[in-house]
Design a protein around this motif. Structure first.
Motif, short mmCIF file in Angstrom:
data_model
loop_
_atom_site.label_atom_id
_atom_site.label_comp_id
_atom_site.label_asym_id
_atom_site.label_seq_id
_atom_site.Cartn_x
_atom_site.Cartn_y
_atom_site.Cartn_z
N PRO A 56 -3.86 3.60 -8.07
CA PRO A 56 -5.12 3.46 -7.32
C PRO A 56 -5.31 2.01 -6.86
CG PRO A 56 -5.46 4.66 -9.38
CD PRO A 56 -4.09 4.05 -9.46
N GLY A 62 1.57 6.31 -7.20
CA GLY A 62 0.31 6.86 -7.70
C GLY A 62 -0.62 5.82 -8.28
N GLU A 65 0.83 -1.21 0.00
CA GLU A 65 0.00 0.00 0.00
C GLU A 65 0.86 1.25 0.00
OE1 GLU A 65 -3.38 2.14 2.82
OE2 GLU A 65 -2.99 -0.01 3.02
N ALA A 66 1.94 1.24 0.79
CA ALA A 66 2.83 2.39 0.84
C ALA A 66 3.50 2.63 -0.51
CB ALA A 66 3.88 2.20 1.93
N ARG A 67 3.92 1.53 -1.16
CA ARG A 67 4.57 1.65 -2.47
C ARG A 67 3.58 2.19 -3.51
NH1 ARG A 67 9.02 3.03 -4.94
NH2 ARG A 67 9.71 1.62 -6.61
N ASP A 112 -9.16 7.46 -4.56
CA ASP A 112 -10.17 8.51 -4.34
C ASP A 112 -10.18 9.51 -5.49
OD1 ASP A 112 -11.10 7.55 -1.87
OD2 ASP A 112 -9.48 8.56 -0.78
N ASN A 169 -6.58 4.04 -1.16
CA ASN A 169 -5.60 5.12 -1.03
C ASN A 169 -6.07 6.38 -1.75
OD1 ASN A 169 -5.33 4.21 -3.62
ND2 ASN A 169 -3.14 3.81 -3.51
N THR A 170 -5.27 7.43 -1.64
CA THR A 170 -5.63 8.72 -2.25
C THR A 170 -5.75 8.65 -3.77
OG1 THR A 170 -4.61 9.93 -0.42
CG2 THR A 170 -4.94 11.13 -2.47
N PRO A 171 -4.81 7.96 -4.49
CA PRO A 171 -4.99 7.85 -5.94
C PRO A 171 -6.33 7.22 -6.34
CG PRO A 171 -2.75 7.25 -5.36
CD PRO A 171 -3.50 7.41 -4.06
N ASP A 196 1.08 4.16 -3.00
CA ASP A 196 0.91 5.59 -2.75
C ASP A 196 2.02 6.38 -3.41
OD1 ASP A 196 -1.38 5.21 -1.28
OD2 ASP A 196 -0.38 5.22 0.66
N GLY A 197 3.26 5.89 -3.29
CA GLY A 197 4.39 6.59 -3.87
C GLY A 197 4.38 6.57 -5.39
#
Length: 242
Positions: free
Chosen positions: A217, A215, A208-210, A235, A231-233, A212-213
């Motif tokens: 989704p 981008g 999940e952390a990777r 959303d 994650n944010t991508p 996020d880095g």
């Protein structure tokens, strides 16, 4: 779709769970009446009766069996969302504003607002093929109308392709690993495409952390076939569409 707050009892992570909506044969949308504030229960053993709930259509009163609402937490815990049992006294009264007064079911949008996306209508997942088909349906809902589902899975484990996008669906019972996320990103980089990942069992923390880095989704999927952003991508993809 109604959204309710859910906290995972295992990792204490907070989620916003969107209630699934199903198409009643009468044409109206139907959804399980989620019990707000009731504690969620981790699923450690499955039975047929626990995986299905009775839902009454508020338009025609028809009773149907639909998948029990579930949420896959990224920590790997699968949570059962409590649902209010259907009773003979369930009615179809108009919603209120909390003061007892009936409120309108629709408030017109300003003329400058873009037309809203219709509610996503999922299909229950019973097999790995259903999971891939559900992800394809969700991508179409996001605006990728030309997505193609291969007849057989490619050696690269890419399940879906569309113009400018490739997607992978992990239907296994283990959380998606870091290696899987990185491989998807490399294939997308080679194809000059965007990558999206769907998982039934959630994601390892480093994966999940990777993502996020990079981008990427990330979405989880439950038995209802309703993807949930992780994650944010994810959303941002829901907000912007294809």
């Amino acid at each position: 779709m109604e959204s309710v707050p859910v906290r995972c009892p295992a990792c204490r992570r907070d989620h916003a769970y969107s209630t699934p909506v199903y198409p009643c044969p009468c044409g109206a949308p139907a959804s399980p009446p989620v019990l707000r504030g009731a504690p969620v229960v981790p699923i450690t053993h499955r039975t047929w009766n626990d995986d299905w709930v009775t839902v009454r259509c508020r338009s025609c009163g028809r009773l149907d069996q639909w998948p029990q609402p579930e949420l896959c937490c990224p920590c790997g815990t699968v949570l059962r969302i409590p649902v209010r049992p259907v009773t003979a006294h369930d009615g179809t009264a108009a919603p209120t504003d909390g003061t007892g007064s009936a409120r309108p079911s629709h408030i017109p949008l300003p003329r400058t607002a873009p037309p809203p996306r219709p509610a996503f209508r999922p299909r229950p997942i019973r097999t790995a093929h259903d999971a891939v088909a559900g992800a394809a349906l969700y991508l179409k809902w996001l605006g990728y109308h030309d997505d193609v589902q291969p007849a057989e899975r490619s050696p690269a484990r890419i399940d879906l392709r569309a113009t400018g996008l490739i997607a992978q669906v992990d239907a296994t019972t283990r959380p998606t690993a870091l290696h899987d996320v990185e491989c998807l990103w490399l294939h997308a980089l080679t194809a000059s495409a965007r990558s999206v990942h769907f998982s039934l069992a959630g994601y390892a923390k480093d994966a999940e952390a990777r993502a996020d880095g990079l981008g990427i989704p990330l979405f989880t999927m439950d038995l209802t076939g309703t993807p949930q952003p992780v994650n944010t991508p994810a959303d941002e993809l829901i907000s912007t569409g294809a």
